[in-house]
Design a protein around this motif. Structure first.
Motif, short mmCIF file in Angstrom:
data_model
loop_
_atom_site.label_atom_id
_atom_site.label_comp_id
_atom_site.label_asym_id
_atom_site.label_seq_id
_atom_site.Cartn_x
_atom_site.Cartn_y
_atom_site.Cartn_z
N TYR A 267 8.56 -43.89 -52.57
CA TYR A 267 8.43 -44.92 -53.00
C TYR A 267 7.48 -45.54 -53.64
N GLN B 169 10.47 -48.35 -58.27
CA GLN B 169 11.32 -49.28 -58.87
C GLN B 169 10.94 -50.20 -59.96
N ALA C 246 18.52 -46.69 -58.12
CA ALA C 246 18.95 -47.83 -57.53
C ALA C 246 18.70 -47.42 -55.84
N ASP C 247 18.58 -46.19 -55.62
CA ASP C 247 18.43 -45.75 -54.16
C ASP C 247 17.12 -45.31 -53.89
N LYS C 248 16.17 -45.43 -54.62
CA LYS C 248 14.83 -44.89 -54.53
C LYS C 248 14.32 -45.73 -53.12
N HIS C 249 14.44 -47.06 -53.03
CA HIS C 249 13.95 -47.46 -51.84
C HIS C 249 14.45 -46.90 -50.59
N THR C 250 15.74 -46.14 -50.40
CA THR C 250 16.17 -45.43 -49.15
C THR C 250 15.84 -44.27 -48.78
N LEU D 129 16.24 -39.08 -55.51
CA LEU D 129 16.95 -40.34 -55.44
C LEU D 129 16.94 -41.12 -56.98
N ARG D 130 18.03 -41.55 -57.32
CA ARG D 130 18.01 -42.28 -58.60
C ARG D 130 17.55 -43.67 -58.38
#
Length: 239
Positions: free
Chosen positions: A207, A157, A129-133, A126-127
Motif C-alpha cells: 500500500y 490509492q 478499491a481493495d488495495k488498502h486490505t 489487489l484492485r
C-alpha cells in the motif's frame, strides 16, 4: 490513507526517523530501472508537524498501520516458525535477503539485474478499491549491520487516483503509478526508519512506496520477511 505509524513516545519515533523527498533516476544511473523513484538525499530530522502527520488515528485499520517492533527470536527457533504465535494461521515466510553496505535502496529486479528503487509490493494482486486490505510485511533485521526501511507518506490509492483520474477504479495500483507521479513533478515525502540488528517492522508494503536501505552503513545487513494479517500490538513496540 497515508502513512500511519503506531507509537507511544514521540521522542523515540524522532530518534529513529528522518524525512526527505524523492526524485526519478537519470539515464546515466544504469544500476536502476529507467525512471525509478529514489531518495533525493538531504535527510532531515522530523519536526513536531512531521510526527503529527504520521500519527495513527484512534481506530486505524491494522492493514494500513506501520509498527516498529522487536520480534522475539529465541535461539535455535527456525525463522519460518517465528510467526506461529502471532495470530495468523496462514503466514507466508518469504525468505531472506542480504544487502550490501551503503546501498541507497536494496531491492533489485532479479531477471533484469537492476535496482527497482522505491516500489510497491504486489503479492496480493489487489484492485484499486481493495488495495488498502492487503497483508502486512513483517521484517526482522538479522544483522550484522544496521538497516533502514524507507516508506512513502502518500498511499497507493491516492497516487493511482491522481495519475489515472478517468479510470482509476478499474486499475491495479502499481509502482509505475508512483514513477509517473514523481516524473510529473509531484512531491512525495519519504520517511527513513533505523532498524538495529534484532529490530523489525510491520508495514503495509502493498500500500505504501517503500524499500530497504543500508546507506551510510559499513556492514552488510540480512533481513528475514513474512506476510500475514496480524493485529496491532501483537509484537512489542520499540517506540
Amino acid at each position: 490513507m497515508p502513512l500511519h505509524i503506531a507509537y507511544s513516545h514521540p521522542d523515540a519515533l524522532r530518534a529513529r526517523c528522518e524525512i526527505a523527498t524523492v526524485r526519478t533516476t537519470r539515464p546515466e544511473e544504469t544500476a536502476y530501472e529507467p525512471g525509478a523513484v529514489v531518495p533525493a538525499g538531504q535527510w532531515r530530522p522530523m519536526t513536531e508537524a512531521d510526527v503529527k502527520a504520521v500519527s495513527a488515528p484512534r481506530r486505524p485499520l491494522d492493514s494500513t498501520l506501520t509498527e516498529i517492533v522487536r520480534p522475539p527470536h529465541p535461539e535455535g527457533l527456525p525463522l519460518d516458525d517465528l510467526t506461529r504465535p502471532l495470530g495468523d494461521p496462514d503466514p507466508v515466510y518469504l525468505g531472506q535477503a542480504l544487502s550490501k553496505p551503503d546501498m541507497t535502496t536494496t531491492t533489485d529486479h532479479y531477471e533484469e539485474g537492476r535496482l527497482l528503487g522505491l516500489h510497491l509490493d504486489n503479492w496480493d494482486k489487489l484492485r484499486f478499491a481493495d488495495k488498502h486490505t492487503g497483508r502486512r510485511r513483517l521484517c526482522l533485521n538479522l544483522g550484522p549491520g544496521t538497516r533502514y526501511i524507507i516508506l512513502g507518506t502518500i498511499d497507493a490509492q491516492a497516487v493511482c487516483r491522481s495519475v489515472h483520474p478517468e479510470d482509476y477504479a478499474h486499475r491495479y495500483p502499481h509502482t509505475n503509478d508512483y514513477r509517473a507521479y514523481a516524473a510529473n513533478g509531484r512531491p512525495i515525502r519519504i520517511l527513513r526508519i533505523r532498524l538495529e540488528p534484532g529490530d523489525g517492522y510491520l508495514a503495509p508494503t502493498e500500500y505504501l512506496l517503500h524499500d530497504g536501505s543500508t546507506e551510510g552503513q559499513d556492514q552488510p545487513s540480512a533481513a528475514a520477511f513474512w506476510l500475514g494479517r496480524w493485529p496491532r500490538g501483537i509484537l512489542p513496540s520499540l517506540i
